[in-house]
Design a protein around this motif. Structure first.
Motif, mmCIF file in Angstrom:
data_model
loop_
_atom_site.group_PDB
_atom_site.id
_atom_site.type_symbol
_atom_site.label_atom_id
_atom_site.label_comp_id
_atom_site.label_asym_id
_atom_site.label_seq_id
_atom_site.Cartn_x
_atom_site.Cartn_y
_atom_site.Cartn_z
ATOM 1 N N ASN A 33 29.323 54.445 -7.701
ATOM 2 C CA ASN A 33 29.111 54.453 -6.257
ATOM 3 C C ASN A 33 28.316 55.708 -5.893
ATOM 4 O O ASN A 33 28.488 56.765 -6.520
ATOM 5 C CB ASN A 33 30.433 54.444 -5.490
ATOM 6 N N PRO A 36 25.181 59.874 0.207
ATOM 7 C CA PRO A 36 24.675 61.214 0.492
ATOM 8 C C PRO A 36 25.785 62.091 1.064
ATOM 9 O O PRO A 36 26.527 61.657 1.943
ATOM 10 C CB PRO A 36 23.591 60.972 1.554
ATOM 11 N N PHE A 57 34.270 64.392 4.561
ATOM 12 C CA PHE A 57 35.084 64.111 5.731
ATOM 13 C C PHE A 57 35.713 62.715 5.623
ATOM 14 O O PHE A 57 35.133 61.815 5.015
ATOM 15 C CB PHE A 57 34.179 64.187 6.978
ATOM 16 N N LYS A 60 36.327 58.188 3.109
ATOM 17 C CA LYS A 60 35.275 57.419 2.444
ATOM 18 C C LYS A 60 35.579 57.250 0.951
ATOM 19 O O LYS A 60 36.280 58.080 0.341
ATOM 20 C CB LYS A 60 33.903 58.060 2.662
ATOM 21 N N THR A 62 33.733 57.605 -1.624
ATOM 22 C CA THR A 62 33.251 58.721 -2.457
ATOM 23 C C THR A 62 34.320 59.810 -2.565
ATOM 24 O O THR A 62 34.612 60.304 -3.658
ATOM 25 C CB THR A 62 31.954 59.298 -1.838
ATOM 26 N N HIS A 91 25.777 52.645 4.505
ATOM 27 C CA HIS A 91 26.619 51.554 3.997
ATOM 28 C C HIS A 91 27.855 52.148 3.334
ATOM 29 O O HIS A 91 27.776 53.194 2.687
ATOM 30 C CB HIS A 91 25.830 50.678 3.004
ATOM 31 N N LYS A 98 26.713 48.552 -3.153
ATOM 32 C CA LYS A 98 25.463 48.981 -2.523
ATOM 33 C C LYS A 98 24.307 48.636 -3.470
ATOM 34 O O LYS A 98 23.833 49.490 -4.209
ATOM 35 C CB LYS A 98 25.506 50.482 -2.251
#
Ligand code: FMN
Length: 198
Positions: A33, A36, A57, A60, A62, A91, A98
């Protein structure tokens, strides 16, 4: 030099300007995955021992992947990669893979993380420490390997010509960089050369 007239604007503005990075992580099913994360900085633990500092933050994927695996890649975004970054950043992994844009992925050489073949500068990292502030988690990451485009030569830590790397700079909007202006000490006028951090 001119004196600038400024106004006080409270605290709602941010000048967190850095070269943009796409962070690569391993999903639970082993697939890669990418997203940015531009709040990326560095901390010196001593000598040439640098940690990458990355702030994420919310909830998410990630961030969850980094918390679960303790690993990530940070792939510098050059201007030719802007469509890819914009796509990854608009996305969410939770909405599906993705894969609407083509991109090639390899594995890290020292850390088992996905890396983007298009990137000219890639950090392979393991999380050493994390700090929670409100809804953000900031990861202090041990750099296990740096992959640099073979056509870019760097003599030491700070001998990096950003014009060759052509990074996207993000300040809420996307920018590219201008000229190489010089090195530490070139402008002080007394012939001294400087050492960053010393
Ligand atoms: C240019 C850009 C920079 C971003 N920087 C950050 C950041 O520094 N920290 C963060 O938590 N999210 C940042 N985001 C938001 C994530 O990239 C975005 O939420 C993304 O969809 C998360 O993907 P994921 O769900 O696959 O983890 C940024 C987005 C963009 C477009």
């Amino acid at each position: 030099m001119n004196t600038v007239r400024r106004r006080s604007e409270g605290t709602g503005y941010s000048l967190c300007v850095q070269p943009a990075f796409i962070i690569g992580t391993n999903n639970e099913d082993g697939t890669p995955n990418f997203a940015p994360i531009t709040w990326v900085s560095a901390a010196c633990a001593g000598g040439n021992d640098y940690l990458l500092v990355i702030s994420m933050f919310g909830g998410k994927t990630t961030k969850q992947n980094v918390m679960r695996t303790g690993r990530l890649s940070a792939n510098l975004v050059s201007t030719d990669m802007l469509p890819l970054m914009d796509y990854f950043g608009t996305h969410h992994a939770r909405d599906g893979k993705k894969d609407a844009l083509p991109y090639a992925v390899s594995r890290g050489k020292k850390v088992d993380v996905p890396v983007l073949d298009a990137s000219r500068w890639v950090y392979e990292c393991e999380v050493e420490q994390s700090v929670q502030t409100g809804e953000s988690t900031t990861f202090f990451c041990r750099i296990r390997n740096v992959q640099i485009d073979e056509s870019v030569s760097c003599r030491d830590t700070f001998d990096v010509d950003l014009t060759r790397l052509d990074p996207v700079i993000y300040s809420g909007m996307y920018h590219s960089i201008g000229k190489l202006l010089g090195r530490i000490g070139d402008f002080a006028g007394d012939g001294r050369t400087g050492e960053h951090g010393a």
